[in-house]
Design a protein around this motif. Structure first.
Motif, PDB file in Angstrom:
ATOM      1  N   HIS A 147       2.897   3.628  -3.064  1.00 48.59           N
ATOM      2  CA  HIS A 147       1.444   3.746  -2.889  1.00 48.59           C
ATOM      3  C   HIS A 147       1.014   3.761  -1.417  1.00 48.59           C
ATOM      4  CE1 HIS A 147      -2.740   3.615  -3.871  1.00 48.59           C
ATOM      5  NE2 HIS A 147      -2.897   2.511  -3.158  1.00 48.59           N
ATOM      6  N   ALA A 148       1.667   2.998  -0.584  1.00 42.24           N
ATOM      7  CA  ALA A 148       1.300   2.932   0.833  1.00 42.24           C
ATOM      8  C   ALA A 148       1.799   4.141   1.628  1.00 42.24           C
ATOM      9  CB  ALA A 148       1.837   1.647   1.451  1.00 42.24           C
ATOM     10  N   LYS A 149       2.682   4.903   1.047  1.00 43.98           N
ATOM     11  CA  LYS A 149       3.202   6.101   1.705  1.00 43.98           C
ATOM     12  C   LYS A 149       2.179   7.223   1.586  1.00 43.98           C
ATOM     13  CE  LYS A 149       7.398   4.238   2.020  1.00 43.98           C
ATOM     14  NZ  LYS A 149       7.778   3.553   3.199  1.00 43.98           N
ATOM     15  N   ASP A 150       2.418   8.290   2.289  1.00 40.09           N
ATOM     16  CA  ASP A 150       1.487   9.428   2.267  1.00 40.09           C
ATOM     17  C   ASP A 150       1.833  10.361   1.109  1.00 40.09           C
ATOM     18  OD1 ASP A 150      -0.743  10.632   3.281  1.00 40.09           O
ATOM     19  OD2 ASP A 150       0.307  11.780   4.811  1.00 40.09           O
ATOM     20  N   ILE A 151       1.669   9.845  -0.117  1.00 44.14           N
ATOM     21  CA  ILE A 151       1.996  10.585  -1.329  1.00 44.14           C
ATOM     22  C   ILE A 151       0.748  10.674  -2.199  1.00 44.14           C
ATOM     23  CG2 ILE A 151       3.373  10.585  -3.450  1.00 44.14           C
ATOM     24  CD1 ILE A 151       5.520   9.062  -1.882  1.00 44.14           C
ATOM     25  N   ALA A 152       0.474  11.862  -2.708  1.00 50.31           N
ATOM     26  CA  ALA A 152      -0.645  12.056  -3.633  1.00 50.31           C
ATOM     27  C   ALA A 152      -0.087  12.077  -5.050  1.00 50.31           C
ATOM     28  CB  ALA A 152      -1.362  13.364  -3.327  1.00 50.31           C
ATOM     29  N   PHE A 153      -0.632  11.232  -5.902  1.00 51.58           N
ATOM     30  CA  PHE A 153      -0.245  11.196  -7.307  1.00 51.58           C
ATOM     31  C   PHE A 153      -1.296  11.963  -8.089  1.00 51.58           C
ATOM     32  CE2 PHE A 153       1.840   7.574  -5.418  1.00 51.58           C
ATOM     33  CZ  PHE A 153       3.120   7.671  -5.947  1.00 51.58           C
ATOM     34  N   VAL A 154      -0.866  13.052  -8.718  1.00 54.00           N
ATOM     35  CA  VAL A 154      -1.774  13.966  -9.413  1.00 54.00           C
ATOM     36  C   VAL A 154      -1.340  14.065 -10.872  1.00 54.00           C
ATOM     37  CG1 VAL A 154      -2.583  16.356  -9.523  1.00 54.00           C
ATOM     38  CG2 VAL A 154      -2.200  15.267  -7.294  1.00 54.00           C
ATOM     39  N   TYR A 155      -2.311  13.922 -11.767  1.00 53.18           N
ATOM     40  CA  TYR A 155      -2.039  13.961 -13.201  1.00 53.18           C
ATOM     41  C   TYR A 155      -2.787  15.130 -13.822  1.00 53.18           C
ATOM     42  CZ  TYR A 155      -0.069   9.378 -12.428  1.00 53.18           C
ATOM     43  OH  TYR A 155       0.701   8.342 -11.974  1.00 53.18           O
ATOM     44  N   LEU A 156      -2.049  15.984 -14.532  1.00 49.72           N
ATOM     45  CA  LEU A 156      -2.634  17.149 -15.184  1.00 49.72           C
ATOM     46  C   LEU A 156      -2.541  16.993 -16.695  1.00 49.72           C
ATOM     47  CD1 LEU A 156      -1.026  20.061 -13.108  1.00 49.72           C
ATOM     48  CD2 LEU A 156      -3.129  18.802 -12.637  1.00 49.72           C
ATOM     49  N   SER A 157      -3.653  17.249 -17.353  1.00 47.90           N
ATOM     50  CA  SER A 157      -3.694  17.263 -18.807  1.00 47.90           C
ATOM     51  C   SER A 157      -4.519  18.465 -19.217  1.00 47.90           C
ATOM     52  CB  SER A 157      -4.314  15.965 -19.338  1.00 47.90           C
ATOM     53  OG  SER A 157      -4.065  15.840 -20.719  1.00 47.90           O
ATOM     54  N   ASN A 158      -4.577  18.716 -20.514  1.00 44.46           N
ATOM     55  CA  ASN A 158      -5.344  19.885 -20.966  1.00 44.46           C
ATOM     56  C   ASN A 158      -6.139  19.565 -22.217  1.00 44.46           C
ATOM     57  OD1 ASN A 158      -3.556  19.967 -23.097  1.00 44.46           O
ATOM     58  ND2 ASN A 158      -2.598  21.888 -22.518  1.00 44.46           N
ATOM     59  N   GLU A 159      -6.695  20.588 -22.807  1.00 43.30           N
ATOM     60  CA  GLU A 159      -7.577  20.435 -23.953  1.00 43.30           C
ATOM     61  C   GLU A 159      -6.879  19.956 -25.224  1.00 43.30           C
ATOM     62  OE1 GLU A 159     -10.975  23.712 -22.990  1.00 43.30           O
ATOM     63  OE2 GLU A 159      -8.963  24.466 -23.435  1.00 43.30           O
ATOM     64  N   SER A 160      -5.559  19.826 -25.207  1.00 43.48           N
ATOM     65  CA  SER A 160      -4.879  19.245 -26.364  1.00 43.48           C
ATOM     66  C   SER A 160      -5.198  17.748 -26.467  1.00 43.48           C
ATOM     67  CB  SER A 160      -3.373  19.471 -26.303  1.00 43.48           C
ATOM     68  OG  SER A 160      -2.782  18.667 -25.301  1.00 43.48           O
ATOM     69  N   SER A 161      -5.649  17.189 -25.362  1.00 44.71           N
ATOM     70  CA  SER A 161      -6.117  15.803 -25.338  1.00 44.71           C
ATOM     71  C   SER A 161      -7.636  15.822 -25.472  1.00 44.71           C
ATOM     72  CB  SER A 161      -5.745  15.128 -24.015  1.00 44.71           C
ATOM     73  OG  SER A 161      -4.357  15.009 -23.891  1.00 44.71           O
ATOM     74  N   PRO A 162      -8.189  15.172 -26.479  1.00 43.70           N
ATOM     75  CA  PRO A 162      -9.648  15.144 -26.597  1.00 43.70           C
ATOM     76  C   PRO A 162     -10.274  14.588 -25.317  1.00 43.70           C
ATOM     77  CG  PRO A 162      -8.606  14.229 -28.555  1.00 43.70           C
ATOM     78  CD  PRO A 162      -7.526  14.421 -27.533  1.00 43.70           C
TER      79      PRO A 162
END
Length: 115
Positions: A71-86
């Motif tokens: 978390h303290a590092k220069d890292i971006a955590f990106v989460y992708l989901s789609n319309e299969s999830s209400p």
């Protein structure tokens, strides 16, 4: 599954606030480029997941200690989901995950830029 999601949420909620980015108008072949451009110069960890996917939720739980460490590092955590999830359920679940989230439209989920 609900219990597992709650465990993931409890572990990750203190790491970072949740950020939702609306890219619903971005062309499918520009989705990944748009995300990466936002984080130029950073390592970007992209997690494809769904609210109904037990193995996705398990993986988030398993990854949590490493995410906390990085978390303290220069890292971006990106989460992708789609319309299969209400969408309403997705909106609730992302609150406990933290980091950055994108809810992709059906045409955006087939991402040609990854091929």
């Amino acid at each position: 599954m609900f219990r597992k999601n709650q465990e993931v949420a409890e572990q990750d909620k203190f790491i970072s606030p949740v950020v939702f980015n609306d890219i619903s108008r971005v062309a499918a072949d520009k989705v990944i480029e748009t995300i990466l451009t936002k984080h130029k110069g950073k390592v970007v960890f992209i997690d494809f997941w769904a609210t109904w996917c037990a193995s996705c939720l398990d993986a988030m739980k398993e990854f949590s200690p490493l995410k906390q460490e990085l978390h303290a590092k220069d890292i971006a955590f990106v989460y992708l989901s789609n319309e299969s999830s209400p969408k309403k359920l997705w909106e609730e679940k992302i609150k406990g995950i933290g980091s950055e989230h994108y809810y992709l439209k059906g045409h955006q989920w087939v991402i040609p830029s990854l091929l």
